[in-house]
Each structure stands twice: as C-alpha cells, then as structure tokens.
Scaffold this motif. Structure first.
Motif, PDB file in Angstrom:
ATOM      1  N   ASP A  61       0.822  -1.206   0.000  1.00 46.73           N
ATOM      2  CA  ASP A  61       0.000   0.000   0.000  1.00 46.73           C
ATOM      3  C   ASP A  61       0.853   1.252   0.000  1.00 46.73           C
ATOM      4  OD1 ASP A  61      -2.219   1.559  -0.086  1.00 46.73           O
ATOM      5  OD2 ASP A  61      -2.703   1.392   2.046  1.00 46.73           O
ATOM      6  N   CYS A  62       1.364   1.682   1.141  1.00 45.48           N
ATOM      7  CA  CYS A  62       2.036   2.986   1.198  1.00 45.48           C
ATOM      8  C   CYS A  62       3.406   3.000   0.537  1.00 45.48           C
ATOM      9  CB  CYS A  62       2.158   3.446   2.651  1.00 45.48           C
ATOM     10  SG  CYS A  62       3.440   2.587   3.578  1.00 45.48           S
ATOM     11  N   ARG A  63       4.078   1.891   0.558  1.00 47.19           N
ATOM     12  CA  ARG A  63       5.434   1.750   0.004  1.00 47.19           C
ATOM     13  C   ARG A  63       6.428   2.710   0.649  1.00 47.19           C
ATOM     14  NH1 ARG A  63       5.683  -0.849  -5.890  1.00 47.19           N
ATOM     15  NH2 ARG A  63       3.783  -2.093  -5.737  1.00 47.19           N
ATOM     16  N   GLU A  64       6.146   3.139   1.878  1.00 46.87           N
ATOM     17  CA  GLU A  64       7.142   3.935   2.594  1.00 46.87           C
ATOM     18  C   GLU A  64       7.344   3.414   4.023  1.00 46.87           C
ATOM     19  OE1 GLU A  64       3.999   7.617   3.487  1.00 46.87           O
ATOM     20  OE2 GLU A  64       5.849   7.963   2.371  1.00 46.87           O
ATOM     21  N   GLY A  65       7.001   2.130   4.208  1.00 50.53           N
ATOM     22  CA  GLY A  65       7.346   1.462   5.462  1.00 50.53           C
ATOM     23  C   GLY A  65       6.489   1.787   6.661  1.00 50.53           C
ATOM     24  N   ILE A  66       5.275   2.309   6.460  1.00 51.50           N
ATOM     25  CA  ILE A  66       4.465   2.634   7.644  1.00 51.50           C
ATOM     26  C   ILE A  66       3.088   1.982   7.672  1.00 51.50           C
ATOM     27  CG2 ILE A  66       5.603   4.823   8.206  1.00 51.50           C
ATOM     28  CD1 ILE A  66       3.265   6.229   6.743  1.00 51.50           C
ATOM     29  N   CYS A  67       2.658   1.364   6.560  1.00 52.08           N
ATOM     30  CA  CYS A  67       1.291   0.840   6.562  1.00 52.08           C
ATOM     31  C   CYS A  67       1.207  -0.608   7.034  1.00 52.08           C
ATOM     32  CB  CYS A  67       0.634   0.987   5.194  1.00 52.08           C
ATOM     33  SG  CYS A  67       1.168  -0.239   3.984  1.00 52.08           S
ATOM     34  N   GLY A  68       2.289  -1.368   6.866  1.00 53.01           N
ATOM     35  CA  GLY A  68       2.291  -2.757   7.323  1.00 53.01           C
ATOM     36  C   GLY A  68       1.620  -3.725   6.385  1.00 53.01           C
ATOM     37  N   MET A  69       1.374  -3.333   5.154  1.00 56.09           N
ATOM     38  CA  MET A  69       0.724  -4.246   4.224  1.00 56.09           C
ATOM     39  C   MET A  69       1.682  -5.253   3.604  1.00 56.09           C
ATOM     40  SD  MET A  69      -2.430  -4.217   4.160  1.00 56.09           S
ATOM     41  CE  MET A  69      -2.919  -5.077   2.668  1.00 56.09           C
ATOM     42  N   CYS A  70       2.867  -4.809   3.173  1.00 52.97           N
ATOM     43  CA  CYS A  70       3.763  -5.748   2.477  1.00 52.97           C
ATOM     44  C   CYS A  70       4.223  -6.845   3.440  1.00 52.97           C
ATOM     45  CB  CYS A  70       4.937  -5.031   1.809  1.00 52.97           C
ATOM     46  SG  CYS A  70       5.890  -3.952   2.867  1.00 52.97           S
ATOM     47  N   SER A  71       4.291  -8.027   2.912  1.00 50.43           N
ATOM     48  CA  SER A  71       4.511  -9.189   3.776  1.00 50.43           C
ATOM     49  C   SER A  71       5.132 -10.304   2.956  1.00 50.43           C
ATOM     50  CB  SER A  71       3.177  -9.662   4.329  1.00 50.43           C
ATOM     51  OG  SER A  71       2.237  -9.812   3.268  1.00 50.43           O
ATOM     52  N   MET A  72       6.443 -10.333   2.888  1.00 54.32           N
ATOM     53  CA  MET A  72       7.086 -11.401   2.117  1.00 54.32           C
ATOM     54  C   MET A  72       8.220 -12.000   2.898  1.00 54.32           C
ATOM     55  SD  MET A  72       7.261  -9.829  -1.658  1.00 54.32           S
ATOM     56  CE  MET A  72       5.859  -8.909  -2.256  1.00 54.32           C
TER      57      MET A  72
END
Lengths: 252, 227
Positions: A61-72
């Motif tokens: 989502d945000c791609r700036e390390g604050i939303c917590g969506m990316c998960s790999m």
C-alpha cells in the motif's frame, strides 16, 4: 557498482486458500539496483500480463514502510535480510548478480494464504477487536496536557504503538506466535492512564483472542524482535506476561 | 478457583507452568551439585555417603521428592503439549528459513536438548536411585559413582548430557524470568549473563565428575574403590 543485476526468482504461487500451491521460477534479467523489491515485482508482473499470464498477487500500500501491508518471506527472512526494514523499503542493491531469490508468503495457520503471497491477517483484527481500544464517551477531545504522563512511560507506550501490524513477528517465530504484536498492543494501553480502567479485562480478552485465532506460544527466541521492521522490543512480552498473571490472579 | 486454574490453559499460562517448573528444577540442580561436591573432599566418599544418608532419612526431603518428580513430569508434559500446539500453528513450513539470522541455536533447540536430557535422566535414575531404593543394592553411593564412571560409554554419555544441560539452561534460565514477567530493558542483558553463568556452573560442576573419576585424577576413584 553494477547498475543492473540478473536474478532468478523462486516465487510461491497458489490460486486460493483451498488449492495447494507450488514454487515457480522466473528469470529476471537486467534488474535495476535502484529499484525497491516491490518495484522489481511490478516489472515482473508487467511482463507476465504482457505474456498473457497471471501476475503474482502480493500485498502493498504505502510503500514507505508505515502501513504494514507488504509481507514477504525473502530468502528465509521476514521482509528480507535487512534490519528495521519492510519489504517495500528493501532495495535491489542488497542482492547480487546471479542470485536465486526465494519469495514465500507468511506461513501460519492463523494467516491462511488467500492467493500467491497474500495472506489473511484478520487474526490480528480479532485480537484488536477483543481489547485494542479504550472506551470513551464521544464529545470534544480533552486537553492534551490535562492528564500528566511521565515522559519515560509516554516514550515506552509510543515505542509499542509504533507496531504497524505487518505480521513479521508471527512469520519469523518458529512457533508462529503473535506475542510481540499482542504485547505491543497491550503495552500501549497498559502504560497510559487512559488504558487503566479496562487494563485487567483487556489483557485476558486479548490473550483469549490470540489463542482462538490459532497462533502458537512464545518460547522467547527473540526472532520477532530481530525481524520487526519497527524494532519493537520483547520487553513488551515480559510486560504482557506480567499483566496477564496479575489480571488472572485478581479476576473475580 | 477453577476459573483461576483456567489461566494455565492459555498460550501465556502454559508458559508460566514451564517457567515455574523450570526454575524449581534449577533450585534442585543447585542442591544436587552441592551434594556431589562432597566427593571432592577426597575422604574416600565418607562425606558424600553421609549426605546421601541424611537425604534418605529426612522426612521433608522425602516429601519434596514427590514434588520434584511432579515438577519434572509437568515440565516434560507441558513441553510436549506446547510443542504439538506450536507445530499446529505452522502446518506448512518454509522452503527457505534462515533462523540463525534472528535467534540463537540454544533457544531454537530446547526440545532436542531437553529430550536427550530426559533420556539421560532415566538412565541416571536407574543407576543411582532405583537400584538403591527399589532393588536393594546396598553398596555405598560413592562406590556406585566411582564404579559407574569406570565405563567408557557411561562417562561419555554423562559428559555429553551435561554439555546439553548447559545448552538447555543457557536459554531456559533467563527465558523463565521473561515468561514470569520479571524482565525489562534494564534487566535483559544482566539476566542473560546470569543465565549463561548458571549454565556454565552446572555444566562444569556436574561435567567434572565423569572426567575426574574416569581419569582417576587426585586418586578420587581409587580412593573409594580401594585399588
């Protein structure tokens, strides 16, 4: 420094939560080292779409390390090998030419795979719904300085509240335990006067919700703290244990 | 009362059981080591035998014995229960997992070190406890110790198990304090250091016996066996 590198990607592909998945291998020639990890996957997906194939599904989502969506789970580490970094802020310059990069979704029975690298993290929502709030009557916001709070406590509560709920703690824990997440959410209230009235009930309900969601138990390996992109300390887990013990003993 | 007991059934509560029984067993280890050190008085095992006799005839110690076996049983069963539960929490394993990058070997292998220590414990009890208590062996304790360590494999097994005990305690000791909530930023490092020192004390303390007796250093074995 080389401007581009050639990579081989080994990515987990899974149609839905019912079907079993498998790894697929993609050649990625000419990866620009200034790209972020997600941008590299965007390039892959762009190619897959052009080739008439299914793109790789992943959360972002945000791609700036604050939303917590990316998960790999990249090469055996949650969010890759860097400390204090989310997947979106991991850049391709940290990989070397000719490397095979294995990308897996978070693995936990409480985090079932929805598709490819996307997992269902609603187990965290269940924990929050059980007690991750304070009950207040609506109305005007009270004056910020009307409640005295010690600086150390405010700082500690803020450190806990830095949790973005990405689930790296669960992913990297050998027991798929959500103790770090749970303890951060319990701590941010337990440390502040606003959390005091519901303090006991909160921890009991949140631990129950944690267990019901199917997370494992903590064996204090410290893997969660090492992999947490926000550097949440396991000292919060000690506080959670304290809070739980106290609440259980005084429960009526 | 029942409601309070239910607290030991949750993921946090079950860990409390591990921590409490674990620390209880640590206290026992200290007492056991104190007893064993009597052998180093080099008096042909007299002090050691007297200490053993004192334990056997002390009513309080005999009562605590039940508590001890209960503690061991709880520690083992709870560990088994937690391990099965934790396995279920991750049904699909990672294809690539670099756990060495985020946690210590000691913390990840408590199940393996614990299991081998349990096997050792059964053999240990068979040699030094069951034989005397239930099978009517009436040689002195010191004699049994000296005799047992004449065997290559017994001395080696004992030494190996004590190294694993050290590994188990290195994580377990400080982990118990964390689980009980007796930890914070300030105490985290000191607790880990104390845990490692405790583990080393136990490993070197207990581990010294097979070495001393096998090689008959200071005549510690021949003194007792009268050779």
């Amino acid at each position: 420094m080389a401007e581009t590198i050639n990579l081989k990607l080994k990515i987990w592909r899974q149609k839905n939560s019912k079907e079993s998945g498998r790894f697929e291998i993609y050649d990625m020639p000419g990866v620009n080292t200034h790209m972020s990890f997600l941008e590299m996957l965007d390039v892959l997906n762009d190619r897959l779409v052009r080739e008439g194939k299914e793109p790789v599904a992943f959360d972002h989502d945000c791609r700036e390390g604050i939303c917590g969506m990316c998960s790999m789970y990249i090469n055996g580490r949650a969010h890759g090998m860097l400390k204090g970094t989310t997947t979106c802020q991991l850049h391709m310059r940290h990989f070397h030419d000719g490397e095979t990069v294995t990308i897996e979704p978070w693995r936990a029975s409480a985090f079932p795979v929805i598709r490819d690298l996307v997992v269902d993290r609603s187990g965290f929502e269940k924990i929050m719904q059980a007690g991750g709030y304070i009950s207040v009557n609506t109305g005007n916001a009270p004056d910020a300085n009307s409640l005295p709070i010690a600086k150390v406590k405010a700082d500690e509560a803020f450190d806990a509240a830095a949790c973005i709920g990405c689930g790296a703690c669960v992913a990297s824990c050998k027991n798929a335990s959500a103790m770090l997440f749970l303890s951060a959410k319990v701590s941010q209230f337990a440390l502040l006067p606003q959390g005091e009235p519901e303090r006991r009930e909160r921890v009991l309900r949140m631990v129950a919700a944690h267990d019901e969601a199917g997370f494992g138990s903590c064996t204090n390996t410290g893997a969660c703290e090492a992999e947490c992109p926000k550097g949440i300390s396991i000292s919060h887990i000690a506080r959670l244990n304290r809070e739980y013990l106290a609440a259980s003993l005084v429960k009526e | 009362m029942i409601a309070s007991l239910k607290m030991f059934y949750t993921t946090v509560g079950r860990k409390l059981v591990m921590a409490l029984t674990g620390l209880f067993l640590c206290v026992f280890l200290l007492e056991h080591l104190y007893g064993n050190l009597q052998l180093y008085k080099l008096d042909g095992g007299v002090a050691f035998n007297e200490y053993g006799e004192f334990l056997v005839h002390n009513i309080v110690i005999r009562a605590v014995e039940y508590l001890l076996f209960g503690g061991i049983l709880l520690h083992v069963l709870d560990a088994l229960f937690l391990t099965l539960h934790n396995r279920k929490a991750r049904p699909v394993r990672y294809a690539v997992s670099h756990q060495s990058g985020n946690s210590s070997w000691f913390s990840r292998n408590m199940g393996i070190t614990g299991s081998i220590i349990l096997v050792f414990l059964v053999i240990h009890l068979k040699t030094f406890f069951i034989s005397h208590r239930f099978q009517g062996v009436d040689t002195s304790m010191a004699h049994d110790v000296a005799a047992a360590f004449q065997s290559n494999w017994y001395a080696a097994l004992y030494l190996f198990s004590m190294v694993l005990l050290g590994a188990h305690l290195n994580h377990g000791f400080q982990s118990a304090f964390q689980t009980l909530g007796w930890n914070n930023h300030r105490w985290m490092k000191p607790l880990k250091i104390v845990g490692t020192l405790f583990a080393l004390l136990m490993m070197i303390g207990f581990g010294s016996f097979p070495i001393m007796f096998y090689f008959d250093l200071f005549g510690v074995a021949s003194n007792i066996l009268g050779q």
